[in-house]
Design an enzyme around this catalytic site. Structure first.
Site, PDB file in Angstrom:
ATOM      1  CE  LYS A  78      -3.674   1.820   3.070  1.00 15.49           C
ATOM      2  NZ  LYS A  78      -4.365   1.501   4.350  1.00 15.49           N
ATOM      3  CB  SER A  99      -7.510   2.909   3.728  1.00 11.55           C
ATOM      4  OG  SER A  99      -6.771   2.195   4.708  1.00 11.55           O
ATOM      5  CB  SER A 104      -7.912  -0.221   6.296  1.00  8.95           C
ATOM      6  OG  SER A 104      -8.614   0.936   6.637  1.00  8.95           O
TER       7      SER A 104
END
Length: 468
Positions: free
Chosen positions: A80, A155, A179
């Site tokens: 990420k 996320s 997330s």
């Protein structure tokens, strides 16, 4: 061969590479080709890491020379874009950080590299990792590979979409309220949020307040989660909240002298749940019962007394504002909608903040009591399968709720720091993945991994991939 490689898990790829049945170069090139073919539709990848093929050639040369290698030798992974990566853009989903290139790897990135893994790319996220949809002003919106009109979540939605679409076998995500587990459920992969502090947050932003943030592996299989967790866990001397020794606690539930004790719920303070999601949880409970687990329907009254999502917003949003103000000062014109909204709201009154803290303590006590009786709690990950992009409201089982409701079943385990795992176990009538969530007691990752591995072996949807 390329199709086979992009749908293999990381453990399987590592075995093929070690046995010289396939080269690291072939594996890395297969995933790069898949990115080229699929990512224009999905938009999960924001930056390719320079030197991945060169690193793969070096990995193959090391094997040829008989050098001792790590458990992920030659296997690509993604991270990420909130994780620092030395020499590779890390822009945090914000124009404010456009062009930012760190000089050091985050601890978790460095640990995967030490195990022989090769950084392939960085994946999309919402601005500052603060939304349940992976969309931002810098790198745009990520789509769900099962249905491009649906969200892959947030996320860590870019990470989940990349793995589901065959662009990466293994990834690093961070989890504040939903997330890694939510995006995993949206896209049909697996993800683990370990006990708080098990994996250092060093080199991941934002990390304040760290008591709610977790780093977690995302993968195609539970065995990959277990391998990654074993490599990632343990203190690094920099994150003071990552203080638990690296030892892999066998935990409860793995003992051969008694069955695993599982409680399941689809209500008990969770609010409305889609009937297909509830049915999938019940199916998972019955599958575990058929495999010899002791299974009961349960409730946890503390989840009804103290709304965990309300506690989270009253506690966390006020605590993160100083870090947001510092990061955005002088750049307010380049902020996204979510950041502006967070900074514009009033601070939580001290009295309400203290009440929220006390509510979290009651939740911890309730879970402590629950895990005296049971090894595992089985429940939904999300109240609905993947929904459309940009939804402000959701209709769930005939009721209209705020889109924040999507976090209701995941946020209790961030507030309390308990380990929790997301695993696909069903499919909606629209052909979308449905996941279930398994939680265990503090530091009992092996319990949740053991049970998840058993459930995975019973899954009616193993080895299914998006048709794209």
């Amino acid at each position: 061969m390329t199709t086979e490689l992009i749908h293999r898990d990381a453990s399987g790829l590592a075995e093929l590479i070690r046995d010289r049945k396939v080269s690291s170069v072939e594996v890395v090139r297969a995933h790069l080709d898949r990115i080229e073919a699929a990512d224009p539709k999905v938009n999960a990848i924001v930056t390719l890491a320079d030197g991945a093929l060169e690193a793969a050639k070096a990995a193959d040369a090391a094997l040829a020379a008989g050098v001792a290698v790590g458990p992920l030798h030659g296997v690509p992974f993604t991270a990420k874009d909130s994780f620092d990566t030395a020499g590779v853009l890390t822009q945090r989903g914000s124009p404010i950080f456009a062009g930012r290139v760190p000089d050091r790897d985050a601890t978790s990135v460095a640990r995967l590299k030490r195990a022989g893994a090769i950084l392939l790319a960085k994946t999309n996220l919402p601005e500052f990792s603060y939304s349940t949809e992976s969309d931002n002003l810098l790198t745009g919106r990520t789509n769900n590979p099962w249905n491009l009109g649906r969200t892959p979540g947030g996320s860590s939605g870019g990470e989940s979409a990349a793995i589901a679409a065959g662009m990466s076998p293994l990834g690093l995500g961070s989890d504040l309220a939903i997330s890694v587990r939510g995006p995993a459920a949206h896209t049909g992969i697996a993800a683990l949020k370990p006990t708080h502090g098990r994996i250092p947050m060093t080199g991941v932003w934002p990390r304040a307040p760290r008591r709610d943030w977790h780093v977690g592996p995302m993968a195609r299989t539970v065995r990959d989660l277990a391998l990654a967790y074993a490599l990632l866990s343990g203190p690094d001397g920099a994150d003071g909240l990552a203080s638990v020794p690296r030892e892999f606690d066998a935990g409860l539930g793995t003992s051969p002298d008694r069955p695993v004790r599982v409680g399941w719920l689809v209500d008990s303070g969770l609010g409305p749940i889609d009937p297909e999601v509830a049915a999938t949880v019940r199916d998972a409970a019955e599958a575990l019962r058929s495999a010899g687990a002791e299974v009961d329907a349960v409730d946890i009254p503390a989840l009804e007394r103290d709304n965990p999502l309300d506690l989270f917003y009253r506690q966390h949003v006020m605590e993160v504002r100083p870090a947001f103000r510092e990061a955005t000062a002088g750049h307010e014109d380049r902020m996204g909608r979510v950041s502006k909204h967070m900074l514009a709201g009033p601070d939580t009154p001290l009295h309400d903040y203290v009440l929220a803290e006390q509510g979290v303590e009651r939740l911890r006590d309730a879970f402590a009591a629950y895990f005296q009786r049971y090894d595992i709690l089985l429940l939904p990950v999300l109240p609905v399968p993947a929904h459309g992009h940009g939804a402000a409201r959701l209709t769930v089982d005939g009721r209209t709720v705020n889109a924040a409701h999507i976090q209701t079943a995941t946020v209790p385990f961030n507030l309390t720091g308990l380990p929790a795992l997301s695993l696909r176990f069903g499919t909606s009538g629209e052909g979308l993945p449905i996941g279930v969530q398994l939680a265990a007691g503090w530091h009992c990752e092996s319990t949740v991994l053991h049970t998840a591995s058993l459930l995975e072996s019973l899954s009616p949807v193993r080895d299914q991939h998006p048709a794209m």
